[in-house]
Design a protein around this motif. Structure first.
Motif, PDB file in Angstrom:
ATOM      1  N   UNK A   1      25.246  39.612  43.758  1.00 24.08           N
ATOM      2  CA  UNK A   1      26.651  39.659  43.357  1.00 24.08           C
ATOM      3  C   UNK A   1      27.379  38.362  43.717  1.00 24.08           C
ATOM      4  N   UNK A   2      28.310  37.973  42.879  1.00 25.75           N
ATOM      5  CA  UNK A   2      29.132  36.783  43.146  1.00 25.75           C
ATOM      6  C   UNK A   2      30.320  37.181  44.022  1.00 25.75           C
ATOM      7  N   UNK A   3      31.014  36.165  44.528  1.00 25.21           N
ATOM      8  CA  UNK A   3      32.197  36.448  45.340  1.00 25.21           C
ATOM      9  C   UNK A   3      33.228  37.241  44.563  1.00 25.21           C
ATOM     10  N   UNK A   4      33.402  36.904  43.288  1.00 26.38           N
ATOM     11  CA  UNK A   4      34.370  37.608  42.445  1.00 26.38           C
ATOM     12  C   UNK A   4      33.985  39.073  42.267  1.00 26.38           C
ATOM     13  N   UNK A   5      32.694  39.324  42.085  1.00 25.36           N
ATOM     14  CA  UNK A   5      32.223  40.702  41.891  1.00 25.36           C
ATOM     15  C   UNK A   5      32.376  41.515  43.174  1.00 25.36           C
ATOM     16  N   UNK A   6      32.118  40.885  44.316  1.00 22.59           N
ATOM     17  CA  UNK A   6      32.279  41.576  45.593  1.00 22.59           C
ATOM     18  C   UNK A   6      33.749  41.918  45.828  1.00 22.59           C
ATOM     19  N   UNK A   7      34.628  40.953  45.530  1.00 22.06           N
ATOM     20  CA  UNK A   7      36.064  41.185  45.701  1.00 22.06           C
ATOM     21  C   UNK A   7      36.534  42.331  44.811  1.00 22.06           C
ATOM     22  N   UNK A   8      36.085  42.324  43.568  1.00 24.43           N
ATOM     23  CA  UNK A   8      36.483  43.376  42.620  1.00 24.43           C
ATOM     24  C   UNK A   8      36.024  44.745  43.095  1.00 24.43           C
ATOM     25  N   UNK A   9      34.804  44.809  43.606  1.00 24.92           N
ATOM     26  CA  UNK A   9      34.277  46.093  44.074  1.00 24.92           C
ATOM     27  C   UNK A   9      35.018  46.582  45.312  1.00 24.92           C
ATOM     28  N   UNK A  10      35.334  45.673  46.243  1.00 21.14           N
ATOM     29  CA  UNK A  10      36.043  46.084  47.443  1.00 21.14           C
ATOM     30  C   UNK A  10      37.430  46.616  47.105  1.00 21.14           C
ATOM     31  N   UNK A  11      38.090  45.989  46.153  1.00 23.15           N
ATOM     32  CA  UNK A  11      39.407  46.463  45.722  1.00 23.15           C
ATOM     33  C   UNK A  11      39.283  47.851  45.086  1.00 23.15           C
TER      34      UNK A  11
END
Length: 230
Positions: A38-48
Motif C-alpha cells: 500500500x502507498x502512503x495515500x492508500x494507508x491514509x485513506x484506509x485509516x480515515x
C-alpha cells in the motif's frame, strides 16, 4: 548579548543534529518496502475510513517532510514521497497525519486549544523579536520606555513558547494513534512497525527541541529584564 549568541548557537547545533537524524531515519526506513504493497495515500485513506471520517480528503503536496493536516479545509496533505511511496516511513507519516484528523473529529482538547490560539501566536511570532530588539536598543540609549517595550516583546515571545509546548501532546498523541491503528489492523510486519515507530520518535523530538529551545531563550530574556530592573 554574547550569552544570547552562545545560547542560540547551542540550540542551533542541537536542532541541526535532530533534524539530520530525522532525515537519515526517514531515508533508512524509506528502503523498507511494505509487504502489503500500500502507498502512503492508500494507508491514509484506509485509516480515515476505519475511523469513520468521510469528510477529509487525502491530497499530495510538494516538498519533502511537508506533510500536515489542515483543519480549515479538512485535508491530509502528504508530501510527494509519502503520498506515492510504499514503505515504512511513508506509512508512519501518513498514519500520523491522519492521527491529527482523528483528533479534530473527536475534538481532542489539546488540538482544540492550539487551534484557538493560532491567530494570536501568528501575531506574536511576527512582532516578538522586533519588540525585544527595539526594547534592548532603546534601553541601551537611555530611553525610559525601552524596558516597557522589551517586556512587551518578552510577553509576545512567551506566547510562542506556550504554543510550542501545547504542540507537544498534540504531536505525541497523533503518533500514538497512528501506531496503535497500524498495529491493531495488522497493516505492518513487526520489522516495518519498528521502523515506523522509530521514525515517528525522531519526528517528535524535533518538536521537543524546538520547545526547549524556545523556553531557554525566553528564560534568558527574562533574566536580562530582571537584571535591568535591579
Amino acid at each position: 548579548m554574547m550569552g544570547y549568541y552562545i545560547l542560540a548557537g547551542v540550540i542551533f547545533l542541537v536542532s541541526t543534529f535532530v533534524s539530520n537524524k530525522l532525515k537519515s531515519k526517514f531515508k533508512k526506513y524509506s528502503r523498507v518496502s511494505l509487504q502489503n504493497g500500500m502507498s502512503g495515500a492508500e494507508i491514509a485513506t484506509k485509516m480515515l475510513q476505519d475511523s469513520g471520517i468521510t469528510d477529509v480528503k487525502v491530497i499530495s503536496t510538494p516538498g519533502m517532510l511537508t506533510d500536515h493536516y489542515n483543519p480549515l479545509n479538512k485535508t491530509v496533505n502528504l508530501s510527494e514521497g509519502v503520498y506515492n511511496q510504499r514503505n515504512a516511513a511513508a506509512a508512519a507519516v501518513a498514519a500520523h497525519e491522519c492521527g491529527h484528523a482523528v483528533q479534530h473529529a473527536t475534538a481532542y482538547s489539546w488540538l482544540t486549544m492550539r487551534s484557538k490560539i493560532v491567530p494570536a501566536v501568528g501575531i506574536a511570532s511576527k512582532f516578538s523579536n522586533l519588540a525585544i530588539m527595539a526594547g534592548l536598543a532603546l534601553s541601551a540609549s537611555g530611553m525610559v520606555f525601552g524596558t516597557t517595550v522589551f517586556l512587551i516583546g518578552i510577553l509576545l515571545f512567551a506566547a510562542t513558547t506556550l504554543f510550542a509546548f501545547i504542540t507537544l501532546p498534540v504531536e505525541y498523541d497523533a503518533s500514538k494513534r497512528a501506531l496503535v491503528w497500524l498495529e491493531s489492523n495488522n497493516m505492518l510486519t513487526s520489522q516495518e512497525h519498528a521502523g515506523a515507530k522509530d521514525a515517528l520518535k525522531w519526528a517528535a523530538r524535533t518538536y521537543v527541541v524546538a520547545a526547549l529551545g524556545s523556553l531557554a531563550t525566553l528564560l534568558y530574556f527574562i533574566s536580562i529584564f530582571l537584571s535591568r530592573r535591579d
